[in-house]
Scaffold this active site. Structure first.
Site, PDB file in Angstrom:
ATOM      1  N   THR A 194     -45.589 -22.800  -1.726  1.00 65.39           N
ATOM      2  CA  THR A 194     -46.743 -22.692  -2.640  1.00 65.39           C
ATOM      3  C   THR A 194     -47.136 -21.227  -2.811  1.00 65.39           C
ATOM      4  OG1 THR A 194     -47.474 -24.822  -1.745  1.00 65.39           O
ATOM      5  CG2 THR A 194     -49.027 -23.645  -3.166  1.00 65.39           C
ATOM      6  N   ALA A 204     -50.955 -24.615   3.509  1.00 66.61           N
ATOM      7  CA  ALA A 204     -51.190 -25.328   4.771  1.00 66.61           C
ATOM      8  C   ALA A 204     -50.270 -26.536   4.815  1.00 66.61           C
ATOM      9  CB  ALA A 204     -52.639 -25.783   4.884  1.00 66.61           C
ATOM     10  N   LYS A 239     -50.903 -25.334  10.406  1.00 65.91           N
ATOM     11  CA  LYS A 239     -49.975 -24.444   9.718  1.00 65.91           C
ATOM     12  C   LYS A 239     -48.795 -24.137  10.629  1.00 65.91           C
ATOM     13  CE  LYS A 239     -51.580 -20.967   7.463  1.00 65.91           C
ATOM     14  NZ  LYS A 239     -50.619 -21.315   6.372  1.00 65.91           N
ATOM     15  N   GLY A 260     -45.404 -24.815   9.497  1.00 70.92           N
ATOM     16  CA  GLY A 260     -44.187 -25.516   9.053  1.00 70.92           C
ATOM     17  C   GLY A 260     -43.092 -24.530   8.676  1.00 70.92           C
ATOM     18  N   GLY A 261     -43.550 -23.357   8.174  1.00 74.08           N
ATOM     19  CA  GLY A 261     -42.590 -22.331   7.765  1.00 74.08           C
ATOM     20  C   GLY A 261     -42.336 -21.288   8.831  1.00 74.08           C
ATOM     21  N   GLU A 276     -49.564 -15.288  10.157  1.00 75.94           N
ATOM     22  CA  GLU A 276     -50.555 -15.913   9.271  1.00 75.94           C
ATOM     23  C   GLU A 276     -51.921 -15.937   9.944  1.00 75.94           C
ATOM     24  OE1 GLU A 276     -48.669 -19.680   8.629  1.00 75.94           O
ATOM     25  OE2 GLU A 276     -47.755 -19.046   6.754  1.00 75.94           O
TER      26      GLU A 276
HETATM   27  O1  DER Z   1     -45.937 -22.453   7.426  1.00 78.63           O
HETATM   28  C1  DER Z   1     -47.018 -22.374   6.856  1.00 78.63           C
HETATM   29  O2  DER Z   1     -48.121 -22.257   7.442  1.00 78.63           O
HETATM   30  C2  DER Z   1     -47.027 -22.524   5.357  1.00 78.63           C
HETATM   31  O3  DER Z   1     -48.193 -21.965   4.806  1.00 78.63           O
HETATM   32  C3  DER Z   1     -46.974 -24.007   5.089  1.00 78.63           C
HETATM   33  O4  DER Z   1     -47.925 -24.592   5.849  1.00 78.63           O
HETATM   34  C4  DER Z   1     -47.172 -24.375   3.647  1.00 78.63           C
HETATM   35  O5  DER Z   1     -45.923 -24.349   3.096  1.00 78.63           O
HETATM   36  P1  DER Z   1     -45.621 -25.081   1.707  1.00 78.63           P
HETATM   37  O6  DER Z   1     -46.546 -24.426   0.701  1.00 78.63           O
HETATM   38  O7  DER Z   1     -44.181 -24.755   1.483  1.00 78.63           O
HETATM   39  O8  DER Z   1     -45.904 -26.539   1.900  1.00 78.63           O
END
Ligand code: DER
Length: 219
Positions: free
Chosen positions: A31, A83, A94, A96-97, A103
């Site tokens: 995003t 998020a 948060k 996932g990435g 962050e």
């Molecule tokens: O890893 C993170 O915190 C990212 O912000 C994740 O939470 C959101 O990733 P997305 O926009 O690809 O869903």
């Protein structure tokens, strides 16, 4: 299209606050990648950005946006990030990435955290998404055992090394009844670098992409 709509809403939200001295805080994820692309027409209207991942830094540089070291920037007026989950108090999961540590640092240095997400991320209670925890490699098994004692099922995120050279475990099978308390408790465990609960410093504004519109929500 949903991500583009949310990204466009974020541009509209921040535009009035930009001047040539403004340094933006920019998060990570798909995003945010749409948000960075949407910044293109504003290049030159603000000073630059602090990025919370190498991936975001590269995207920003590719647009001609100066990437600034956080140590050279004071408090940032705005932080824009996604998020994995966000609850109705605007606490988040948060990471996932895999960028959760930087962050959380950049979010802490920012006056206003604008979260951009699609409606699937907006939940009544956090914990449906596995909670990422960044750990020092030598401590991975020890921290995992402590997480089992706290009622989680820890899973080592194989093959992933964070920008800081650390490893990640994802915590499954437990909802987060008290995010603030849990954020503090997990941080006490020796070997934990960062956990993905953003409750002590949550979002201040949520731009939520729905079917055919973007909702602008305050906690
Ligand atoms: O890893 C993170 O915190 C990212 O912000 C994740 O939470 C959101 O990733 P997305 O926009 O690809 O869903």
């Amino acid at each position: 299209a949903l991500k583009q709509a949310v990204a466009a809403a974020a541009i509209e939200e921040i535009r009035p606050h930009l001047d040539r001295r403004t340094i933006l805080g920019v998060g990570s994820g798909s995003t945010v990648n749409c948000f960075i692309a949407a910044l293109a027409p504003l290049v030159g209207e603000f000073a630059g950005a602090v990025a919370s991942s190498e991936e975001s830094a590269q995207q920003l540089r590719a647009l001609g946006i100066e990437v600034i070291d956080l140590n050279s920037a004071g408090t940032l007026p705005l932080y824009i990030d996604g998020a994995d989950e966000i609850d109705h108090d605007f606490a988040m999961i948060k990471g996932g990435g895999a960028a959760l540590t930087r962050e959380k640092i950049v979010a802490a240095c920012s006056a206003r955290f604008i979260c951009i997400a699609d409606s699937s991320k907006y939940v009544a209670q956090l914990g449906g998404f596995p909670l990422p925890v960044e750990v020092i490699p030598m401590a991975r098994s020890w921290v995992s055992r402590e997480m089992v004692r706290m009622g989680f099922s820890p899973v080592y995120r194989q093959g992933v090394v964070t920008d800081n050279g650390n490893q990640l475990i994802d915590l499954h099978d437990r909802m987060l009844d008290n995010p603030r308390e849990l954020e503090t408790a997990i941080n006490q465990i020796p070997g934990v670098v960062t956990n993905g609960i953003f409750a002590h410093r949550g979002a201040d504004l949520l731009l939520l992409g729905g079917d055919n519109r973007v909702e602008r929500l305050s906690p």
